[in-house]
Scaffold this motif. Structure first.
Motif, PDB file in Angstrom:
ATOM      1  N   MET A   1       1.132  -1.447  -0.084  1.00 58.78           N
ATOM      2  CA  MET A   1       0.271  -0.246   0.023  1.00 58.78           C
ATOM      3  C   MET A   1       0.630   1.152  -0.432  1.00 58.78           C
ATOM      4  O   MET A   1       2.058   1.158   0.606  1.00 58.78           O
ATOM      5  N   THR A   2       0.452   2.262  -0.957  1.00 57.20           N
ATOM      6  CA  THR A   2       1.593   3.424  -1.333  1.00 57.20           C
ATOM      7  C   THR A   2       0.304   4.741  -0.530  1.00 57.20           C
ATOM      8  O   THR A   2      -0.448   4.162  -1.205  1.00 57.20           O
ATOM      9  N   GLN A   3       0.598   5.258   0.020  1.00 55.94           N
ATOM     10  CA  GLN A   3      -0.156   7.345   0.590  1.00 55.94           C
ATOM     11  C   GLN A   3       1.158   7.901   0.305  1.00 55.94           C
ATOM     12  O   GLN A   3       1.659   8.156   0.918  1.00 55.94           O
ATOM     13  N   LEU A   4       0.861   8.830  -0.835  1.00 53.22           N
ATOM     14  CA  LEU A   4       1.697   9.736  -1.223  1.00 53.22           C
ATOM     15  C   LEU A   4       0.555  11.061  -0.802  1.00 53.22           C
ATOM     16  O   LEU A   4      -0.034  11.316  -1.255  1.00 53.22           O
ATOM     17  N   ARG A   5       0.985  12.737  -0.583  1.00 50.67           N
ATOM     18  CA  ARG A   5       0.929  13.604  -0.483  1.00 50.67           C
ATOM     19  C   ARG A   5       1.254  14.612  -0.564  1.00 50.67           C
ATOM     20  O   ARG A   5       3.158  14.592  -0.798  1.00 50.67           O
ATOM     21  N   ALA A   6       1.069  16.149  -1.421  1.00 52.74           N
ATOM     22  CA  ALA A   6       2.481  16.952  -1.357  1.00 52.74           C
ATOM     23  C   ALA A   6       1.922  17.397   0.054  1.00 52.74           C
ATOM     24  O   ALA A   6       1.823  16.909   0.993  1.00 52.74           O
ATOM     25  N   VAL A   7       4.280  17.628  -0.038  1.00 54.49           N
ATOM     26  CA  VAL A   7       5.025  18.127   0.920  1.00 54.49           C
ATOM     27  C   VAL A   7       5.933  19.391   0.748  1.00 54.49           C
ATOM     28  O   VAL A   7       6.123  20.363   2.234  1.00 54.49           O
ATOM     29  N   GLY A   8       5.730  20.025  -0.036  1.00 47.94           N
ATOM     30  CA  GLY A   8       5.893  21.634  -0.185  1.00 47.94           C
ATOM     31  C   GLY A   8       6.571  21.836  -1.220  1.00 47.94           C
ATOM     32  O   GLY A   8       7.147  20.812  -2.105  1.00 47.94           O
ATOM     33  N   ASP A   9       6.982  22.795  -1.197  1.00 50.63           N
ATOM     34  CA  ASP A   9       8.152  22.952  -2.378  1.00 50.63           C
ATOM     35  C   ASP A   9       9.377  22.913  -2.446  1.00 50.63           C
ATOM     36  O   ASP A   9      10.055  22.634  -1.525  1.00 50.63           O
ATOM     37  N   ALA A  10       9.796  21.907  -3.481  1.00 48.06           N
ATOM     38  CA  ALA A  10      11.077  22.067  -3.748  1.00 48.06           C
ATOM     39  C   ALA A  10      11.797  22.039  -4.601  1.00 48.06           C
ATOM     40  O   ALA A  10      12.231  21.485  -6.119  1.00 48.06           O
ATOM     41  N   GLY A  11      11.920  23.699  -5.323  1.00 48.18           N
ATOM     42  CA  GLY A  11      12.231  24.083  -6.468  1.00 48.18           C
ATOM     43  C   GLY A  11      10.987  23.432  -7.419  1.00 48.18           C
ATOM     44  O   GLY A  11       9.837  24.103  -7.562  1.00 48.18           O
ATOM     45  N   THR A  16       6.193  14.688  -3.419  1.00 52.18           N
ATOM     46  CA  THR A  16       4.982  14.177  -2.777  1.00 52.18           C
ATOM     47  C   THR A  16       5.393  13.882  -1.717  1.00 52.18           C
ATOM     48  O   THR A  16       6.412  12.829  -1.678  1.00 52.18           O
ATOM     49  N   GLY A  17       5.154  13.308  -0.509  1.00 51.65           N
ATOM     50  CA  GLY A  17       4.914  12.541   0.264  1.00 51.65           C
ATOM     51  C   GLY A  17       4.437  11.336   1.860  1.00 51.65           C
ATOM     52  O   GLY A  17       3.056  12.336   1.079  1.00 51.65           O
ATOM     53  N   GLY A  18       4.737  10.785   1.979  1.00 52.70           N
ATOM     54  CA  GLY A  18       3.827   9.857   2.802  1.00 52.70           C
ATOM     55  C   GLY A  18       4.117   8.347   2.617  1.00 52.70           C
ATOM     56  O   GLY A  18       5.762   8.111   3.067  1.00 52.70           O
ATOM     57  N   ASP A  19       3.404   7.435   3.321  1.00 52.59           N
ATOM     58  CA  ASP A  19       4.216   5.931   3.718  1.00 52.59           C
ATOM     59  C   ASP A  19       3.699   4.869   2.363  1.00 52.59           C
ATOM     60  O   ASP A  19       3.050   4.608   2.222  1.00 52.59           O
TER      61      ASP A  19
END
Length: 281
Positions: A1-11, A16-19
């Motif tokens: 299972m992969t859960q990702l979400r936007a995490v903020g600016d990096a240029g 996206t980040g998550g578990d």
């Protein structure tokens, strides 16, 4: 299972980040960019996280690569599976599991310090998956626990400890700013409970856990780029990179003068040119 979400600016990276769940346990992962896969593995100091260690590098590489930046077990937002501590076997298994879960069959690995040892072990265990390795200030060679590494692993949250840790990591003390001390102390405090399980004394055994024997190093078929600061006090050049170069079948070494344990921070432009040139020969 992969859960990702936007995490903020990096240029331009749009991370996206998550578990990502590996063997029933969550691994926190940040991704950015598209293209060939590159796994970025952080080192082992208290307060270290994947994105904290690799944010600038990931942003730069994401224009050409799909970068994957996990928190290894016991660091950041990734818990230690089960009881006890995490070690090399857990970190290698989770790294391989994350990339498999993300559908990346082959990929390059860039690992710093402890992460370099994990990267080399991953390349030895999965020669059909790991295409290239960049081992930065890397552990992995049979070597005694250095005084610098012992000091790094034993640091506990306090303002003085955070300042001393930064002075240990960097050759250029200009980088040891009050803001950097504040940020490191906050990270050390947030990760204290899990980190306390990772490197209890006597610490020589944990250095031994991250050391690969000579037959294992000789079995690494992927090309390896070793990048090392000449003034590294944590993983001294003579004990680590020079030894690795002699034991790996296909390795070259780039040393950086006036540089401590974190070339990606002390000399970011040179570091990126060197790494990008190797990843895209």
């Amino acid at each position: 299972m992969t859960q990702l979400r936007a995490v903020g600016d990096a240029g331009s990276a749009s991370p996206t980040g998550g578990d990502v769940v590996v063997d029933g346990s969550p691994v926190h992962v940040v991704q950015a960019g598209s293209g060939p896969g590159v796994l970025l593995l952080h080192g082992s100091g208290p307060g270290t996280t994947g994105w904290g260690a690799w944010r600038a590098t990931a942003a730069a590489l994401s224009g050409r690569f799909r970068v994957v930046v996990p928190d290894q077990a016991g660091f950041g937002a990734t818990p230690i599976p089960g009881e006890g501590r995490a070690g090399r076997d857990v970190w290698v298994s989770q790294a391989a599991g994350v990339m498999a879960a993300l559908g990346l069959g082959t990929y390059a690995v860039v690992g710093h310090s402890m992460g370099g040892a994990v990267a080399l072990a991953l390349a030895a265990a999965y020669p059909d998956r790991v295409s290239r390795v960049v081992a930065v200030s890397s552990m992995g060679a049979p070597a005694p626990l250095s005084p610098g590494l012992d000091a790094l692993w034993s640091a506990r949250p306090s303002r003085d400890a955070a300042r001393s840790l930064l002075r240990l990591l960097f050759h250029d003390e200009v980088l040891v700013t009050e803001a950097a001390v504040d940020a490191r102390l906050a990270a050390m405090t947030a990760g204290e409970a899990a980190y306390a399980r990772l490197f209890p004394p006597p610490r020589e055994r944990w250095a031994d856990d991250l050391a690969l024997d000579e037959p294992t190093l000789a079995s690494v078929v992927a090309p390896v780029l070793l990048v090392h600061g000449q003034q590294d006090a944590v993983t001294p050049l003579e004990q680590t990179a020079l030894r690795l170069r002699s034991l790996l079948p296909d390795a070259r070494l780039e040393t950086i003068p006036e540089c401590g344990h974190v070339p990606a921070v002390e000399h970011p432009a040179l570091f990126l040119r060197t790494v990008e040139g190797f990843l895209q020969p």
